[in-house]
Design an enzyme around this catalytic site. Structure first.
Site, mmCIF file in Angstrom:
data_model
loop_
_atom_site.group_PDB
_atom_site.id
_atom_site.type_symbol
_atom_site.label_atom_id
_atom_site.label_comp_id
_atom_site.label_asym_id
_atom_site.label_seq_id
_atom_site.Cartn_x
_atom_site.Cartn_y
_atom_site.Cartn_z
ATOM 1 N N TYR A 292 0.835 -1.205 0.000
ATOM 2 C CA TYR A 292 0.000 0.000 0.000
ATOM 3 C C TYR A 292 0.869 1.254 0.000
ATOM 4 O O TYR A 292 0.646 2.173 -0.796
ATOM 5 C CB TYR A 292 -0.912 -0.008 1.230
ATOM 6 C CG TYR A 292 -1.868 1.159 1.259
ATOM 7 C CD1 TYR A 292 -2.939 1.228 0.383
ATOM 8 C CD2 TYR A 292 -1.698 2.203 2.171
ATOM 9 C CE1 TYR A 292 -3.822 2.302 0.398
ATOM 10 C CE2 TYR A 292 -2.572 3.279 2.194
ATOM 11 C CZ TYR A 292 -3.630 3.322 1.315
ATOM 12 O OH TYR A 292 -4.494 4.391 1.329
ATOM 13 N N SER B 122 2.560 1.571 -3.398
ATOM 14 C CA SER B 122 1.621 1.919 -4.468
ATOM 15 C C SER B 122 1.242 3.393 -4.420
ATOM 16 O O SER B 122 1.121 4.054 -5.460
ATOM 17 C CB SER B 122 0.374 1.040 -4.398
ATOM 18 O OG SER B 122 -0.416 1.335 -3.257
ATOM 19 N N LYS B 123 1.064 3.935 -3.225
ATOM 20 C CA LYS B 123 0.680 5.337 -3.100
ATOM 21 C C LYS B 123 1.866 6.271 -3.312
ATOM 22 O O LYS B 123 1.698 7.396 -3.813
ATOM 23 C CB LYS B 123 0.032 5.578 -1.737
ATOM 24 C CG LYS B 123 -1.330 4.905 -1.590
ATOM 25 C CD LYS B 123 -2.314 5.375 -2.666
ATOM 26 C CE LYS B 123 -3.722 4.877 -2.445
ATOM 27 N NZ LYS B 123 -4.677 5.392 -3.456
ATOM 28 N N THR C 210 -14.395 8.293 6.359
ATOM 29 C CA THR C 210 -14.945 7.648 5.174
ATOM 30 C C THR C 210 -15.052 6.150 5.457
ATOM 31 O O THR C 210 -14.482 5.654 6.426
ATOM 32 C CB THR C 210 -14.026 7.857 3.952
ATOM 33 O OG1 THR C 210 -12.769 7.200 4.213
ATOM 34 C CG2 THR C 210 -13.777 9.336 3.687
#
Length: 275
Positions: free
Chosen positions: A174, A177-178, A209
Site C-alpha cells: 500500500y 503503491s501510493k 470515510t
C-alpha cells in the site's frame, strides 16, 4: 456539449463529496467495479438535481478503463477526472493492492489522456502512507519500468515486496503503491502538458470515510501527532479536489498536495512513534 467529470471510487466518502461540488457545473459519471453499488450515490446526487450516471469499471483492467473512457467521451467533453478508486491493506493482498492502486492509476491516466484536452485536469489520489512508510523501503528505482513495460514493473515490484515479512506485505504494498502514484503524477506532467492537460495528486490523511473506518484503530494512533487533532471530514478534502480539478488553478500541475491535518509535517516516524 456537456462538461463531464468522471470520478472513480465515487460511491461514497471523498469521491461522492467531490461529486456534489463538481456536479454543479458538470455531468457526473461515477465509476466503480459494480454499478449496482453506486445506485444510492446516484440517487443522492440526482435528488439534488445533479445529472449523474453510474458505470461499471475495474481500473486494474485496461480494457475496462477504455470502455469507461469511450462512454465518458460520448457524454460530452471530459474536463475533469478524479481518480479516488483504490484498495487499502484491509481490502486485498499485496498483488491486488499493487494492481488496483499502481496499475489502476497508469491505466486511468494513460487512457483518459487520449480523450482529454486543453484546460482539463486529471487528479490522482494518494495517501499519507506514501510519506510515512519508511523511505528506504520504497523501490523508486523500479518505478521507471511502468513507463515502458507495466508487466515488468509489477513483476519487479512484487519480487521486492516478497522480501518483506508476510504479515507486512499488504501494508508495504500500500505504501509503495501510493508513493508510486505521486511519482507517476509528477512524471506525467510534461506529457500531459503537451495537450494542455494538468495532472495533480492529492494526499489525504485520515478521513471519516468507509475506508477510513476500516483503518480507524491504526489511524487513531496518528491523531496526537497532527496539528488538527481529529479525522478530516470528506467535504473538506472534496473542496480541495474540486478546486484543483476546476480551471481556476490553471498554472498548477505536476504537484502533490497534502491534506492531512499536519500529520506528515509533524515528522512522525511510524517505526519509532507508532509501532
Amino acid at each position: 456539449m456537456k462538461n463531464v467529470c468522471v470520478i472513480t471510487g465515487g460511491g461514497s466518502g471523498m469521491g461522492l463529496a467531490a461529486a456534489h461540488i463538481m456536479g454543479k457545473d458538470h455531468f457526473i459519471i461515477l465509476a466503480g467495479r459494480t454499478a449496482s453499488r453506486l445506485e444510492s450515490a446516484v440517487k443522492e446526487l440526482r435528488d439534488e438535481g445533479i445529472e449523474t450516471e453510474a458505470f461499471a469499471a475495474d481500473v486494474s483492467s485496461r480494457q475496462s478503463v477504455e470502455k469507461l473512457a469511450e462512454y465518458a467521451a460520448g457524454c460530452g467533453r471530459v474536463r475533469a477526472l478524479i481518480h479516488c478508486a483504490g484498495l487499502s491493506p484491509h481490502m486485498g493482498d499485496a498483488r491486488l493492492i499493487m494492481q488496483g492502486n499502481a496499475l489502476g492509476t497508469v491505466n486511468i491516466d494513460e487512457v483518459f489522456y487520449e480523450i482529454m484536452g486543453e484546460g482539463s485536469c486529471i487528479l490522482n489520489v494518494s495517501s499519507m502512507s506514501a510519506y510515512l512508510t519508511p523511505q528506504f523501503i520504497m523501490p523508486k528505482r523500479l518505478y521507471k519500468h511502468a513507463l515502458t513495460d507495466i508487466e515488468k514493473f509489477l513483476k519487479k515490484i512484487m519480487g521486492f515486496i516478497r522480501l518483506m515479512p508476510r504479515s507486512q506485505q499488504a501494508n508495504v504494498a500500500y505504501g509503495i503503491s501510493k508513493n508510486f502514484v505521486i511519482w507517476y503524477t509528477k512524471k506525467m506532467a510534461e506529457k500531459m502538458g503537451g495537450k494542455g492537460i494538468r495532472i495533480l495528486s492529492v494526499t489525504p490523511g485520515n478521513f471519516e470515510t468507509p475506508m477510513g473506518r476500516l483503518e480507524s484503530k491504526e489511524a487513531s494512533e496518528y491523531i496526537k501527532y497532527c496539528a488538527i487533532k481529529r479525522f478530516g471530514r470528506p467535504e473538506e478534502i472534496a473542496e480541495l479536489m474540486a478546486f484543483c480539478a476546476s480551471e481556476k488553478p490553471g498554472f498548477l500541475t505536476g504537484a502533490d498536495i497534502i491534506c492531512d491535518g499536519g500529520c506528515v509535517a509533524s515528522g512522525v516516524n511510524p517505526l519509532k512513534n507508532i509501532l
